[in-house]
Design a protein around this motif. Sequence first.
Motif, PDB file in Angstrom:
ATOM      1  N   THR A  51       0.857  -1.186   0.000  1.00  0.00           N
ATOM      2  CA  THR A  51       0.000   0.000   0.000  1.00  0.00           C
ATOM      3  C   THR A  51       0.895   1.238   0.000  1.00  0.00           C
ATOM      4  N   THR A  52       0.295   2.402  -0.133  1.00  0.00           N
ATOM      5  CA  THR A  52       1.091   3.626  -0.059  1.00  0.00           C
ATOM      6  C   THR A  52       1.696   3.787   1.338  1.00  0.00           C
ATOM      7  N   ALA A  53       0.988   3.343   2.372  1.00  0.00           N
ATOM      8  CA  ALA A  53       1.522   3.435   3.738  1.00  0.00           C
ATOM      9  C   ALA A  53       2.761   2.553   3.882  1.00  0.00           C
ATOM     10  N   GLY A  54       2.721   1.352   3.318  1.00  0.00           N
ATOM     11  CA  GLY A  54       3.880   0.457   3.365  1.00  0.00           C
ATOM     12  C   GLY A  54       5.049   1.011   2.582  1.00  0.00           C
ATOM     13  N   GLY A  55       4.774   1.563   1.412  1.00  0.00           N
ATOM     14  CA  GLY A  55       5.832   2.184   0.611  1.00  0.00           C
ATOM     15  C   GLY A  55       6.464   3.348   1.335  1.00  0.00           C
ATOM     16  N   LEU A  56       5.639   4.141   1.995  1.00  0.00           N
ATOM     17  CA  LEU A  56       6.142   5.284   2.761  1.00  0.00           C
ATOM     18  C   LEU A  56       7.037   4.819   3.910  1.00  0.00           C
ATOM     19  N   ARG A  57       6.644   3.750   4.580  1.00  0.00           N
ATOM     20  CA  ARG A  57       7.462   3.221   5.689  1.00  0.00           C
ATOM     21  C   ARG A  57       8.822   2.732   5.194  1.00  0.00           C
ATOM     22  N   ARG A  58       8.855   2.122   4.025  1.00  0.00           N
ATOM     23  CA  ARG A  58      10.102   1.551   3.505  1.00  0.00           C
ATOM     24  C   ARG A  58      10.984   2.564   2.776  1.00  0.00           C
ATOM     25  N   LEU A  59      10.393   3.672   2.338  1.00  0.00           N
ATOM     26  CA  LEU A  59      11.116   4.623   1.490  1.00  0.00           C
ATOM     27  C   LEU A  59      12.397   5.194   2.104  1.00  0.00           C
ATOM     28  N   PRO A  60      12.416   5.649   3.353  1.00  0.00           N
ATOM     29  CA  PRO A  60      13.658   6.238   3.872  1.00  0.00           C
ATOM     30  C   PRO A  60      14.868   5.307   3.758  1.00  0.00           C
ATOM     31  N   LEU A  63      15.867   4.990   0.046  1.00  0.00           N
ATOM     32  CA  LEU A  63      16.575   6.189  -0.420  1.00  0.00           C
ATOM     33  C   LEU A  63      18.009   6.198   0.100  1.00  0.00           C
ATOM     34  N   ALA A  64      18.184   5.850   1.364  1.00  0.00           N
ATOM     35  CA  ALA A  64      19.520   5.859   1.970  1.00  0.00           C
ATOM     36  C   ALA A  64      20.429   4.800   1.350  1.00  0.00           C
ATOM     37  N   SER A  65      19.884   3.627   1.094  1.00  0.00           N
ATOM     38  CA  SER A  65      20.725   2.536   0.580  1.00  0.00           C
ATOM     39  C   SER A  65      21.010   2.641  -0.906  1.00  0.00           C
ATOM     40  N   SER A  66      20.063   3.167  -1.683  1.00  0.00           N
ATOM     41  CA  SER A  66      20.261   3.178  -3.137  1.00  0.00           C
ATOM     42  C   SER A  66      20.687   4.530  -3.708  1.00  0.00           C
ATOM     43  N   LYS A  88      -6.393   9.613   2.505  1.00  0.00           N
ATOM     44  CA  LYS A  88      -5.253   8.861   3.057  1.00  0.00           C
ATOM     45  C   LYS A  88      -4.256   8.536   1.939  1.00  0.00           C
ATOM     46  N   LEU A  89      -4.784   8.159   0.790  1.00  0.00           N
ATOM     47  CA  LEU A  89      -3.945   7.908  -0.390  1.00  0.00           C
ATOM     48  C   LEU A  89      -3.143   9.165  -0.724  1.00  0.00           C
ATOM     49  N   LYS A  90      -3.834  10.295  -0.765  1.00  0.00           N
ATOM     50  CA  LYS A  90      -3.166  11.554  -1.116  1.00  0.00           C
ATOM     51  C   LYS A  90      -2.106  11.921  -0.083  1.00  0.00           C
ATOM     52  N   SER A  91      -2.418  11.754   1.182  1.00  0.00           N
ATOM     53  CA  SER A  91      -1.461  12.075   2.238  1.00  0.00           C
ATOM     54  C   SER A  91      -0.198  11.230   2.109  1.00  0.00           C
ATOM     55  N   ASN A  92      -0.359   9.934   1.913  1.00  0.00           N
ATOM     56  CA  ASN A  92       0.806   9.047   1.795  1.00  0.00           C
ATOM     57  C   ASN A  92       1.625   9.349   0.543  1.00  0.00           C
ATOM     58  N   LEU A  93       0.952   9.529  -0.594  1.00  0.00           N
ATOM     59  CA  LEU A  93       1.677   9.834  -1.835  1.00  0.00           C
ATOM     60  C   LEU A  93       2.403  11.179  -1.723  1.00  0.00           C
ATOM     61  N   THR A  94       1.762  12.151  -1.080  1.00  0.00           N
ATOM     62  CA  THR A  94       2.393  13.460  -0.867  1.00  0.00           C
ATOM     63  C   THR A  94       3.690  13.296  -0.085  1.00  0.00           C
ATOM     64  N   LYS A  95       3.649  12.499   0.980  1.00  0.00           N
ATOM     65  CA  LYS A  95       4.846  12.280   1.801  1.00  0.00           C
ATOM     66  C   LYS A  95       5.921  11.531   1.024  1.00  0.00           C
ATOM     67  N   ILE A  96       5.531  10.569   0.190  1.00  0.00           N
ATOM     68  CA  ILE A  96       6.501   9.818  -0.622  1.00  0.00           C
ATOM     69  C   ILE A  96       7.191  10.755  -1.608  1.00  0.00           C
ATOM     70  N   ILE A  97       6.409  11.591  -2.275  1.00  0.00           N
ATOM     71  CA  ILE A  97       6.966  12.546  -3.246  1.00  0.00           C
ATOM     72  C   ILE A  97       7.881  13.540  -2.531  1.00  0.00           C
ATOM     73  N   GLN A 102      13.090  15.848  -1.314  1.00  0.00           N
ATOM     74  CA  GLN A 102      14.015  16.355  -0.299  1.00  0.00           C
ATOM     75  C   GLN A 102      15.359  15.635  -0.379  1.00  0.00           C
ATOM     76  N   HIS A 103      15.329  14.442  -0.883  1.00  0.00           N
ATOM     77  CA  HIS A 103      16.548  13.638  -1.043  1.00  0.00           C
ATOM     78  C   HIS A 103      17.285  14.028  -2.328  1.00  0.00           C
ATOM     79  N   GLY A 104      16.718  14.987  -3.084  1.00  0.00           N
ATOM     80  CA  GLY A 104      17.336  15.423  -4.337  1.00  0.00           C
ATOM     81  C   GLY A 104      17.051  14.494  -5.494  1.00  0.00           C
ATOM     82  N   THR A 105      15.994  13.729  -5.383  1.00  0.00           N
ATOM     83  CA  THR A 105      15.648  12.722  -6.375  1.00  0.00           C
ATOM     84  C   THR A 105      14.515  13.204  -7.271  1.00  0.00           C
ATOM     85  N   LYS A 106      14.627  12.944  -8.576  1.00  0.00           N
ATOM     86  CA  LYS A 106      13.525  13.209  -9.493  1.00  0.00           C
ATOM     87  C   LYS A 106      12.449  12.159  -9.251  1.00  0.00           C
TER      88      LYS A 106
END
Length: 185
Positions: A51-60, A63-66, A88-97, A102-106
């Motif tokens: 889900t977007t919540a799971g992706g958000l949890r794993r993203l940091p 980003l750090a490893s790759s 909720k979808l919008k909130s999670n996607l907003t945080k992922i983007i 912020q990590h300097g990633t396109k």
Amino acid sequence: MSVPSYAATILVLGDSLSAGYGMSEEQGWVQLLRDELPQHQIINGSVSGETTAGGLRRLPSLLASSQPDLVIIELGGNDGLRGFPPNKLKSNLTKIISLSQQHGTKVLLTEIMVPPNYGPRYAKSFTQIYHQLSEEYSIKLIPFFMQDIAADKALMQRDGIHPNEQAQPIITQWMLPWINQVISE
């Protein structure tokens, strides 16, 4: 379209549509993309059922490893199939983007649509979120790659939800120009 001469690191943050559900990883579109773009490092951070919540949890940690130059976000289908509220979808996607930028990633965002049996109001508000975020964050939105595939039973697995092996090259070719365009900007 020009392909950059430098080697980019691309992270695909997705669900079963990108994880190659029901087939070996070598048959999925992300591996086929690696074959098309051998100069780039392509990391498949996709997990079936995500889900977007799971992706958000794993993203940091991803980003750090790759340290990606580009994050392709292909998430939201499982949120929709579970009937999660669009806000909720919008909130999670907003945080992922935001985290990615912020990590300097396109960022490349893939549009996701829910089946019509979820009702027109839910389906419309769900899909509009992707368009709103694309505009708000000035990121490219890839039209839903499953739209034509899902309508062709010959390209779908028996579950009627996941694309089969024959669909994977079609998805790769759908994604390729978008990826090349964003990487070369």
